[in-house]
Design a protein around this motif. Structure first.
Motif, short mmCIF file in Angstrom:
data_model
loop_
_atom_site.label_atom_id
_atom_site.label_comp_id
_atom_site.label_asym_id
_atom_site.label_seq_id
_atom_site.Cartn_x
_atom_site.Cartn_y
_atom_site.Cartn_z
N PRO A 297 -3.90 -5.10 0.93
CA PRO A 297 -4.62 -5.69 -0.21
C PRO A 297 -5.68 -4.75 -0.76
O PRO A 297 -6.04 -3.76 -0.11
CB PRO A 297 -5.26 -6.94 0.40
CG PRO A 297 -5.28 -6.72 1.86
CD PRO A 297 -4.15 -5.80 2.19
N ASN A 298 -6.19 -5.04 -1.93
CA ASN A 298 -7.27 -4.26 -2.52
C ASN A 298 -8.46 -4.21 -1.58
O ASN A 298 -8.79 -5.21 -0.95
CB ASN A 298 -7.71 -4.88 -3.85
CG ASN A 298 -6.79 -4.48 -4.97
OD1 ASN A 298 -6.31 -3.35 -5.02
ND2 ASN A 298 -6.53 -5.42 -5.87
N GLY A 299 -9.08 -3.06 -1.50
CA GLY A 299 -10.30 -2.93 -0.71
C GLY A 299 -10.06 -2.69 0.76
O GLY A 299 -10.99 -2.64 1.56
N SER A 300 -8.79 -2.49 1.18
CA SER A 300 -8.53 -2.31 2.61
C SER A 300 -8.76 -0.87 3.06
O SER A 300 -8.69 -0.58 4.24
CB SER A 300 -7.13 -2.79 2.97
OG SER A 300 -6.17 -2.25 2.11
N GLY A 301 -9.01 0.04 2.11
CA GLY A 301 -9.32 1.42 2.49
C GLY A 301 -8.18 2.39 2.25
O GLY A 301 -8.22 3.53 2.72
N LYS A 302 -7.17 1.99 1.49
CA LYS A 302 -5.99 2.83 1.29
C LYS A 302 -6.35 4.12 0.53
O LYS A 302 -5.96 5.21 0.94
CB LYS A 302 -4.90 2.05 0.53
CG LYS A 302 -4.48 0.76 1.21
CD LYS A 302 -3.34 0.05 0.48
CE LYS A 302 -3.62 -0.32 -0.97
NZ LYS A 302 -4.73 -1.30 -1.13
N SER A 303 -7.08 3.96 -0.58
CA SER A 303 -7.44 5.15 -1.35
C SER A 303 -8.39 6.05 -0.56
O SER A 303 -8.33 7.28 -0.66
CB SER A 303 -8.09 4.77 -2.68
OG SER A 303 -7.13 4.14 -3.51
N THR A 304 -9.24 5.43 0.24
CA THR A 304 -10.16 6.20 1.08
C THR A 304 -9.36 7.05 2.07
O THR A 304 -9.70 8.21 2.32
CB THR A 304 -11.12 5.26 1.83
OG1 THR A 304 -11.80 4.45 0.87
CG2 THR A 304 -12.14 6.03 2.66
N LEU B 213 -18.04 5.72 4.13
CA LEU B 213 -18.43 6.05 2.75
C LEU B 213 -19.85 5.52 2.61
O LEU B 213 -20.06 4.32 2.77
CB LEU B 213 -17.54 5.32 1.75
CG LEU B 213 -16.23 5.94 1.31
CD1 LEU B 213 -15.46 4.96 0.44
CD2 LEU B 213 -16.45 7.24 0.58
N GLU B 214 -20.78 6.39 2.35
CA GLU B 214 -22.19 5.98 2.23
C GLU B 214 -22.60 5.07 3.40
O GLU B 214 -23.14 3.98 3.19
CB GLU B 214 -22.43 5.31 0.88
CG GLU B 214 -22.32 6.32 -0.25
CD GLU B 214 -22.31 5.69 -1.63
OE1 GLU B 214 -22.51 4.47 -1.73
OE2 GLU B 214 -22.11 6.44 -2.59
N LYS C 186 -21.04 3.17 5.25
CA LYS C 186 -20.28 1.95 5.52
C LYS C 186 -18.94 2.38 6.11
O LYS C 186 -18.26 3.24 5.54
CB LYS C 186 -20.08 1.22 4.19
CG LYS C 186 -19.48 -0.16 4.30
CD LYS C 186 -19.45 -0.82 2.92
CE LYS C 186 -18.26 -1.74 2.77
NZ LYS C 186 -17.76 -1.82 1.39
N ILE D 38 -15.29 2.37 6.53
CA ILE D 38 -14.19 1.87 5.70
C ILE D 38 -12.87 1.92 6.48
O ILE D 38 -12.03 1.04 6.36
CB ILE D 38 -14.04 2.72 4.41
CG1 ILE D 38 -15.38 2.82 3.66
CG2 ILE D 38 -12.94 2.16 3.52
CD1 ILE D 38 -15.88 1.56 3.04
N GLN E 19 -5.19 7.80 -7.60
CA GLN E 19 -5.01 6.53 -8.29
C GLN E 19 -5.59 6.62 -9.70
O GLN E 19 -4.99 6.15 -10.66
CB GLN E 19 -5.70 5.41 -7.50
CG GLN E 19 -5.43 4.04 -8.05
CD GLN E 19 -5.96 2.94 -7.12
OE1 GLN E 19 -6.44 3.21 -6.02
NE2 GLN E 19 -5.87 1.71 -7.57
N1 LIG Z 1 -18.02 5.58 -3.08
C1 LIG Z 1 -18.04 4.48 -2.32
N2 LIG Z 1 -19.15 4.13 -1.62
C2 LIG Z 1 -19.16 3.03 -0.84
N3 LIG Z 1 -18.12 2.20 -0.68
C3 LIG Z 1 -17.01 2.47 -1.37
C4 LIG Z 1 -16.89 3.63 -2.22
N4 LIG Z 1 -15.64 3.64 -2.74
C5 LIG Z 1 -15.01 2.55 -2.25
N5 LIG Z 1 -15.81 1.86 -1.42
C6 LIG Z 1 -15.47 0.64 -0.68
O1 LIG Z 1 -14.52 0.99 0.28
C7 LIG Z 1 -13.60 -0.06 0.49
C8 LIG Z 1 -12.18 0.47 0.43
O2 LIG Z 1 -11.92 0.96 -0.88
P1 LIG Z 1 -10.55 1.67 -1.24
O3 LIG Z 1 -10.30 2.76 -0.26
O4 LIG Z 1 -10.60 2.05 -2.68
O5 LIG Z 1 -9.51 0.49 -1.00
P2 LIG Z 1 -8.03 0.27 -1.57
O6 LIG Z 1 -7.55 1.57 -2.13
O7 LIG Z 1 -7.26 -0.20 -0.40
O8 LIG Z 1 -8.13 -0.80 -2.62
C9 LIG Z 1 -13.93 -1.12 -0.54
O9 LIG Z 1 -14.65 -2.14 0.11
C10 LIG Z 1 -14.80 -0.40 -1.53
O10 LIG Z 1 -15.73 -1.28 -2.10
#
Ligand SMILES: Nc1ncnc2c1ncn2[C@@H]1O[C@H](COP(=O)(O)OP(=O)(O)O)[C@@H](O)[C@H]1O
Ligand SMILES: [Mg+2]
Length: 244
Positions: free
Chosen positions: A36-43, A12-13, A15, A17, A86
């Motif tokens: 945990p939050n931020g692990s990339g689940k929604s991604t 994502l941008e 980075k 993930i 979500q």
């Molecule tokens: N649009 C974006 N651009 C860059 N980084 C992002 C973006 N959206 C989410 N992230 C980063 O990607 C990581 C995973 O996010 P996310 O998939 O939402 O995790 P989860 O659903 O497990 O909480 C986080 O570190 C978040 O900050």
């Protein structure tokens, strides 16, 4: 239908993930991704449905052995994939029921009579204990968190996908609503031989929806897999040992 994720890497941008995630599931199975939050689940959920912001840098996602990475979201939905977001979008002026009717006809590739469609809607609205005024409202506009979740389960009930990905289906729901939503999800899953990929960071919903497989996701990869016993272990110990 079989969904297979092979050594997936997603940015994502610029980075990274998701880094090297593999998972295989079939219609009729309930898989849960906990992390945990931020692990990339929604991604991961967005990647499976082809969100335009995510970039797959390595690996593949296959449906029945065929890569879907070059397909549009619409084409993936036509295969039978369904994603519950979500944080669902709100669309002013688009009637919820019209939206669903159009979506269903689009997925089916033929017309669905308004009479049959409304019968299906009414049965599910009642099952989900949603107010009848729901039927006249704009897509997600002014819906409470709980109403949005119910609206999405209603979409799933009506669209009848083969594999559905539910991202935090219990977020914003009080305990009574969790029970109602879970009961509906269970009923749909049984009736339609639905495959479920449930993403959650709390184990709460797993008291109502019985998982076949648990995958623990930390920092963009699967770090542990197993059955229900993993949930109990996470409940006691948290994610700490995986974060080190
Ligand atoms: N649009 C974006 N651009 C860059 N980084 C992002 C973006 N959206 C989410 N992230 C980063 O990607 C990581 C995973 O996010 P996310 O998939 O939402 O995790 P989860 O659903 O497990 O909480 C986080 O570190 C978040 O900050
Ligand atoms: Mg998330």
């Amino acid at each position: 239908m079989i969904l297979e994720i092979k050594d997936l890497h997603v940015s994502l941008e610029d980075k990274e993930i998701i880094n090297g995630l593999s998972l295989k599931m079939e219609q009729g199975e309930t898989h849960v991704i906990m992390g945990p939050n931020g692990s990339g689940k929604s991604t991961l959920a967005k990647t499976i449905l082809g969100h335009p912001h995510v970039k797959v840098t390595k690996g593949d996602i296959l449906v029945d052995g065929k890569s879907i990475l070059d397909m549009t979201t619409d084409e993936r939905a036509k295969l039978g994939l369904f994603l519950q977001f979500q944080n669902p979008v709100e669309v002013e002026g688009v009637g919820f029921i019209n939206f669903l009717h159009t979506a269903k006809e689009n997925l089916r590739g033929n017309t669905v009579s308004a009479k049959d469609f409304m019968k299906d809607i009414r049965a599910n609205v009642s099952e989900l204990k949603m107010g009848d005024d729901f039927i006249g409202r704009s897509l997600n506009m002014g819906f409470s968190g709980g109403e949005k979740k119910k609206a999405e389960v209603l979409q799933m009930a009506v669209l009848k996908p083969k594999i559905a990905i539910l991202d935090e289906p219990d977020s914003g729901l009080d305990i009574d609503a969790i029970k109602v939503v879970s009961a509906s999800v269970n009923k749909i899953a049984q009736a339609e031989k639905l495959g479920l990929l449930i993403i959650t960071h709390y184990s709460r919903i797993l008291s109502f929806i019985k998982p076949d497989f648990i995958h623990v996701m930390v920092n963009g990869r699967i770090v542990a897999e197993g059955g229900k016993e993993l949930v109990d272990q996470l409940e006691k110990e948290g994610y700490d040992k995986y974060l080190k």
